[in-house]
Design a protein around this motif. Structure first.
Motif, short mmCIF file in Angstrom:
data_model
loop_
_atom_site.label_atom_id
_atom_site.label_comp_id
_atom_site.label_asym_id
_atom_site.label_seq_id
_atom_site.Cartn_x
_atom_site.Cartn_y
_atom_site.Cartn_z
N THR A 93 56.86 30.32 32.88
CA THR A 93 57.14 29.66 31.61
C THR A 93 56.83 28.17 31.71
O THR A 93 56.30 27.71 32.72
N PHE A 94 57.19 27.41 30.72
CA PHE A 94 56.94 25.97 30.69
C PHE A 94 57.74 25.25 31.77
O PHE A 94 58.81 25.70 32.17
N ASN A 95 57.21 24.12 32.22
CA ASN A 95 57.87 23.28 33.23
C ASN A 95 58.17 24.01 34.53
O ASN A 95 59.17 23.73 35.18
N VAL A 96 57.31 24.93 34.89
CA VAL A 96 57.48 25.68 36.14
C VAL A 96 56.67 25.04 37.28
O VAL A 96 56.74 25.48 38.42
N ASP A 97 55.94 23.99 36.99
CA ASP A 97 55.03 23.39 37.96
C ASP A 97 55.71 22.87 39.22
O ASP A 97 55.09 22.77 40.27
N LYS A 98 57.00 22.57 39.16
CA LYS A 98 57.74 22.09 40.35
C LYS A 98 58.40 23.23 41.12
O LYS A 98 59.00 23.00 42.18
N TYR A 105 42.82 23.37 37.98
CA TYR A 105 44.27 23.18 37.90
C TYR A 105 44.59 21.77 37.39
O TYR A 105 45.41 21.61 36.48
N GLN A 106 43.96 20.78 37.98
CA GLN A 106 44.22 19.39 37.59
C GLN A 106 43.84 19.12 36.14
O GLN A 106 44.54 18.42 35.43
N SER A 107 42.72 19.72 35.69
CA SER A 107 42.24 19.45 34.34
C SER A 107 42.77 20.44 33.30
O SER A 107 42.51 20.28 32.11
N CYS A 108 43.50 21.47 33.75
CA CYS A 108 44.00 22.52 32.85
C CYS A 108 42.86 23.17 32.07
O CYS A 108 42.99 23.49 30.88
N ALA A 109 41.74 23.40 32.74
CA ALA A 109 40.58 24.00 32.09
C ALA A 109 39.97 25.06 33.00
O ALA A 109 39.33 24.73 33.99
N ALA A 110 40.17 26.31 32.67
CA ALA A 110 39.62 27.41 33.48
C ALA A 110 38.15 27.63 33.15
O ALA A 110 37.71 27.40 32.02
N THR A 111 37.40 28.07 34.15
CA THR A 111 36.00 28.42 33.92
C THR A 111 35.92 29.82 33.32
O THR A 111 36.89 30.58 33.39
N ARG A 112 34.80 30.16 32.75
CA ARG A 112 34.63 31.48 32.11
C ARG A 112 34.82 32.64 33.07
O ARG A 112 35.26 33.71 32.68
N ASP A 113 34.45 32.41 34.33
CA ASP A 113 34.53 33.50 35.31
C ASP A 113 35.88 33.55 36.04
O ASP A 113 36.06 34.34 36.96
N ALA A 114 36.83 32.74 35.62
CA ALA A 114 38.15 32.73 36.27
C ALA A 114 38.84 34.08 36.06
O ALA A 114 38.73 34.70 35.00
N ARG A 115 39.55 34.51 37.08
CA ARG A 115 40.30 35.78 37.02
C ARG A 115 41.52 35.60 36.10
O ARG A 115 42.40 34.78 36.38
N THR A 116 41.56 36.37 35.02
CA THR A 116 42.64 36.28 34.04
C THR A 116 43.46 37.57 34.07
O THR A 116 42.91 38.66 33.96
N LEU A 117 44.78 37.41 34.22
CA LEU A 117 45.69 38.56 34.24
C LEU A 117 46.57 38.49 33.00
O LEU A 117 46.99 37.42 32.59
N THR A 118 46.87 39.67 32.45
CA THR A 118 47.58 39.71 31.17
C THR A 118 48.65 40.79 31.09
O THR A 118 49.08 41.15 30.01
N SER A 119 49.12 41.29 32.23
CA SER A 119 50.07 42.40 32.21
C SER A 119 51.50 41.97 31.86
O SER A 119 52.29 42.79 31.42
N ALA A 159 51.89 21.61 29.32
CA ALA A 159 53.35 21.59 29.24
C ALA A 159 54.00 22.07 30.55
O ALA A 159 55.18 22.42 30.57
N GLY A 160 53.22 22.10 31.63
CA GLY A 160 53.77 22.44 32.94
C GLY A 160 53.74 23.91 33.28
O GLY A 160 54.38 24.34 34.24
N MET A 161 52.98 24.71 32.53
CA MET A 161 52.87 26.14 32.86
C MET A 161 51.69 26.32 33.80
O MET A 161 50.63 26.83 33.45
N LYS A 162 51.90 25.82 35.02
CA LYS A 162 50.90 25.87 36.08
C LYS A 162 51.61 25.69 37.41
O LYS A 162 52.65 25.02 37.46
N ILE A 163 51.09 26.32 38.43
CA ILE A 163 51.62 26.09 39.78
C ILE A 163 50.46 26.06 40.76
O ILE A 163 49.41 26.66 40.55
N GLN A 164 50.71 25.33 41.83
CA GLN A 164 49.75 25.27 42.93
C GLN A 164 50.55 25.41 44.22
O GLN A 164 51.53 24.67 44.42
#
Length: 122
Positions: free
Chosen positions: A38-43, A75-89, A113-118
């Motif tokens: 969810t949002f703000n999960v980056d930490k 990740y840094q730019s929040c912009a996935a490439t077209r060939d990025a693996r996308t999961l939707t389950s 909004a922080g919905m990213k993790i590394q």
């Protein structure tokens, strides 16, 4: 001859113990714990130790979010490439590889909004 069989048995037993402990260390983590992906999960990864082979579970409403495996730059730019693996389950399981593993949600504004993790897996 009995001593040879005993030595072979001990060697086989030692090999089984080593195999058990070397493969049994993979951990499973639910990203965001009880809040989920969810949002703000980056930490969320802060203070956790990850290893190659550990599994991350991304739990979310698939009508509202997704999980996209991206490069550190994406990740840094929040912009996935077209060939990025996308999961939707809504219950995605991803096994970590050694090194940097980066994930974002590509729904509009979610990554920002922080919905990213590394995570870095040893």
């Amino acid at each position: 001859m009995a001593m040879g069989r005993g030595s072979a048995f001990l060697a086989l037993a030692a090999l089984c113990v080593v195999a058990h402990f070397s493969s049994g260390h993979a951990a499973t983590y639910v990203v965001g714990d009880s809040r989920g992906w969810t949002f703000n999960v980056d930490k969320w990864p802060v203070g956790k130790t990850f290893r190659a082979g550990d599994v991350l579970i991304f739990r979310y409403n698939p009508m509202l979010h997704n999980t996209v495996v991206v490069s550190p730059l994406a990740y840094q730019s929040c912009a996935a490439t077209r060939d990025a693996r996308t999961l939707t389950s809504g219950n995605d399981r991803i096994t970590l590889s050694r090194g940097v593993n980066s994930f974002i949600c590509t729904f509009a504004g979610h990554c920002e909004a922080g919905m990213k993790i590394q995570v870095v897996a040893k």
